[in-house]
Design a protein around this motif. Structure first.
Motif, PDB file in Angstrom:
ATOM      1  N   SER A 246       0.848  -1.189   0.000  1.00 16.97           N
ATOM      2  CA  SER A 246       0.000   0.000   0.000  1.00 16.97           C
ATOM      3  C   SER A 246       0.882   1.237   0.000  1.00 16.97           C
ATOM      4  O   SER A 246       1.897   1.268   0.685  1.00 16.97           O
ATOM      5  CB  SER A 246      -0.901   0.023   1.240  1.00 16.97           C
ATOM      6  OG  SER A 246      -1.573   1.267   1.336  1.00 16.97           O
TER       7      SER A 246
ATOM      8  N   ARG B  49      -0.833   4.424   0.136  1.00 15.00           N
ATOM      9  CA  ARG B  49      -1.735   5.499   0.541  1.00 15.00           C
ATOM     10  C   ARG B  49      -1.246   6.208   1.795  1.00 15.00           C
ATOM     11  O   ARG B  49      -0.689   5.578   2.697  1.00 15.00           O
ATOM     12  CB  ARG B  49      -3.131   4.950   0.824  1.00 15.00           C
ATOM     13  CG  ARG B  49      -3.957   4.722  -0.404  1.00 15.00           C
ATOM     14  CD  ARG B  49      -5.400   4.468  -0.027  1.00 15.00           C
ATOM     15  NE  ARG B  49      -6.205   4.230  -1.219  1.00 15.00           N
ATOM     16  CZ  ARG B  49      -7.486   3.927  -1.189  1.00 15.00           C
ATOM     17  NH1 ARG B  49      -8.120   3.819  -0.025  1.00 15.00           N
ATOM     18  NH2 ARG B  49      -8.144   3.735  -2.311  1.00 15.00           N
ATOM     19  N   GLU B  50      -1.500   7.497   1.851  1.00 11.26           N
ATOM     20  CA  GLU B  50      -1.201   8.260   3.055  1.00 11.26           C
ATOM     21  C   GLU B  50      -2.091   7.755   4.188  1.00 11.26           C
ATOM     22  O   GLU B  50      -3.265   7.467   3.995  1.00 11.26           O
ATOM     23  CB  GLU B  50      -1.479   9.751   2.803  1.00 11.26           C
ATOM     24  CG  GLU B  50      -1.026  10.642   3.934  1.00 11.26           C
ATOM     25  CD  GLU B  50      -1.205  12.118   3.614  1.00 11.26           C
ATOM     26  OE1 GLU B  50      -1.234  12.911   4.574  1.00 11.26           O
ATOM     27  OE2 GLU B  50      -1.319  12.459   2.422  1.00 11.26           O
ATOM     28  N   GLY B  51      -1.531   7.624   5.387  1.00 18.43           N
ATOM     29  CA  GLY B  51      -2.294   7.149   6.535  1.00 18.43           C
ATOM     30  C   GLY B  51      -2.491   5.644   6.566  1.00 18.43           C
ATOM     31  O   GLY B  51      -3.274   5.140   7.377  1.00 18.43           O
ATOM     32  N   ARG B  52      -1.784   4.916   5.749  1.00 19.11           N
ATOM     33  CA  ARG B  52      -1.936   3.455   5.651  1.00 19.11           C
ATOM     34  C   ARG B  52      -1.547   2.767   6.953  1.00 19.11           C
ATOM     35  O   ARG B  52      -0.672   3.231   7.682  1.00 19.11           O
ATOM     36  CB  ARG B  52      -1.092   2.932   4.489  1.00 19.11           C
ATOM     37  CG  ARG B  52       0.392   3.156   4.726  1.00 19.11           C
ATOM     38  CD  ARG B  52       1.198   3.147   3.441  1.00 19.11           C
ATOM     39  NE  ARG B  52       2.558   3.565   3.787  1.00 19.11           N
ATOM     40  CZ  ARG B  52       3.643   2.886   3.481  1.00 19.11           C
ATOM     41  NH1 ARG B  52       3.566   1.775   2.773  1.00 19.11           N
ATOM     42  NH2 ARG B  52       4.822   3.314   3.855  1.00 19.11           N
ATOM     43  N   ILE B  53      -2.171   1.623   7.200  1.00 25.30           N
ATOM     44  CA  ILE B  53      -1.842   0.820   8.375  1.00 25.30           C
ATOM     45  C   ILE B  53      -0.908  -0.337   7.989  1.00 25.30           C
ATOM     46  O   ILE B  53      -0.411  -1.061   8.848  1.00 25.30           O
ATOM     47  CB  ILE B  53      -3.123   0.312   9.076  1.00 25.30           C
ATOM     48  CG1 ILE B  53      -2.806  -0.204  10.474  1.00 25.30           C
ATOM     49  CG2 ILE B  53      -3.818  -0.740   8.219  1.00 25.30           C
ATOM     50  CD1 ILE B  53      -4.032  -0.505  11.324  1.00 25.30           C
TER      51      ILE B  53
ATOM     52  N   TRP C 141      -7.713  -1.315  11.894  1.00 25.37           N
ATOM     53  CA  TRP C 141      -7.555  -0.012  12.549  1.00 25.37           C
ATOM     54  C   TRP C 141      -8.261   0.033  13.896  1.00 25.37           C
ATOM     55  O   TRP C 141      -8.016   0.934  14.677  1.00 25.37           O
ATOM     56  CB  TRP C 141      -8.061   1.097  11.624  1.00 25.37           C
ATOM     57  CG  TRP C 141      -9.352   0.750  10.954  1.00 25.37           C
ATOM     58  CD1 TRP C 141     -10.620   0.974  11.434  1.00 25.37           C
ATOM     59  CD2 TRP C 141      -9.511   0.081   9.714  1.00 25.37           C
ATOM     60  NE1 TRP C 141     -11.556   0.477  10.546  1.00 25.37           N
ATOM     61  CE2 TRP C 141     -10.899  -0.080   9.483  1.00 25.37           C
ATOM     62  CE3 TRP C 141      -8.614  -0.406   8.759  1.00 25.37           C
ATOM     63  CZ2 TRP C 141     -11.416  -0.699   8.338  1.00 25.37           C
ATOM     64  CZ3 TRP C 141      -9.136  -1.025   7.628  1.00 25.37           C
ATOM     65  CH2 TRP C 141     -10.508  -1.160   7.425  1.00 25.37           C
TER      66      TRP C 141
END
Length: 195
Positions: free
Chosen positions: A14, A16-20, A150
């Motif tokens: 991944s 994406r910004e803020g991904r876990i 999350w």
């Protein structure tokens, strides 16, 4: 550590910004670190800076980011892909990365750690099984899947808060992955793979 450990590349799929995904990958690295038969290489797609589209795929010159990652993939005896499910599928950046290489995947096993909403990312994994089969890779049956990861932080921020089931699932997947990795490495050593 054994004399000839298996080289396992953990791919964080991944961007994406803020991904876990890095949190989940870190947990997986901790699980694999309990073993003495693997050496890990964590490949974060954000850090690779691969192009967003295929370039130089059909004989042209490849960007330096593409050629820099190639030896790491080639050296791997097995792969674990950590990925989310986006709209019932895998991330586009992961697909571009996979499609950028070919021989690096051949006759090697791939395991999955996935996450998402209700399906826990398993729909994305089922699609990736078809992609990796086309590249002559072998996917292991058991995946590790997290529904709504999350929500799995404890009060101190540790993840996952209830780890027993997660740890057991990781062991099963890693046991299958290392079995196939050893068998396929021995086979490639005895006889080069013919694609």
């Amino acid at each position: 550590m054994p004399e000839n450990p298996l080289n396992v590349a953990v791919i964080i799929g991944s961007v994406r910004e803020g991904r876990i995904a890095p949190v989940i990958a870190s947990w997986l690295v901790g699980q694999a670190g309990k073993r003495d038969d693997v050496a890990l290489d964590v490949i974060d797609l954000v850090e690779t800076r691969l192009p967003g589209e295929l370039k130089g795929h059909f004989g042209g010159e490849r960007p330096p980011e593409v050629t820099a990652l190639q030896p790491r993939l080639a050296a791997a005896d097995a792969f674990v892909v950590v990925l989310p499910e986006y709209n019932r599928a895998y991330p586009g950046a992961l697909k571009v990365m996979i499609d950028t290489y070919h021989a690096e995947w051949q006759a090697k096993p791939v395991g999955f750690v996935c996450y998402g909403g209700m399906s826990s990312g398993l729909r994305a994994v089922e699609q990736l099984r078809l992609v990796f089969a086309e590249l002559h890779a072998v996917t292991v049956r058991d995946s590790v899947a997290f529904q709504s990861p999350w929500t799995m932080f404890d009060a101190e921020g540790h993840w996952p808060k209830d780890s027993a089931g997660c740890d057991a699932a990781a062991k099963v997947m890693l046991d299958q992955l290392t079995w196939y990795a050893r068998a396929l490495r021995d086979a490639r050593t005895a006889r080069p793979y013919a694609s």
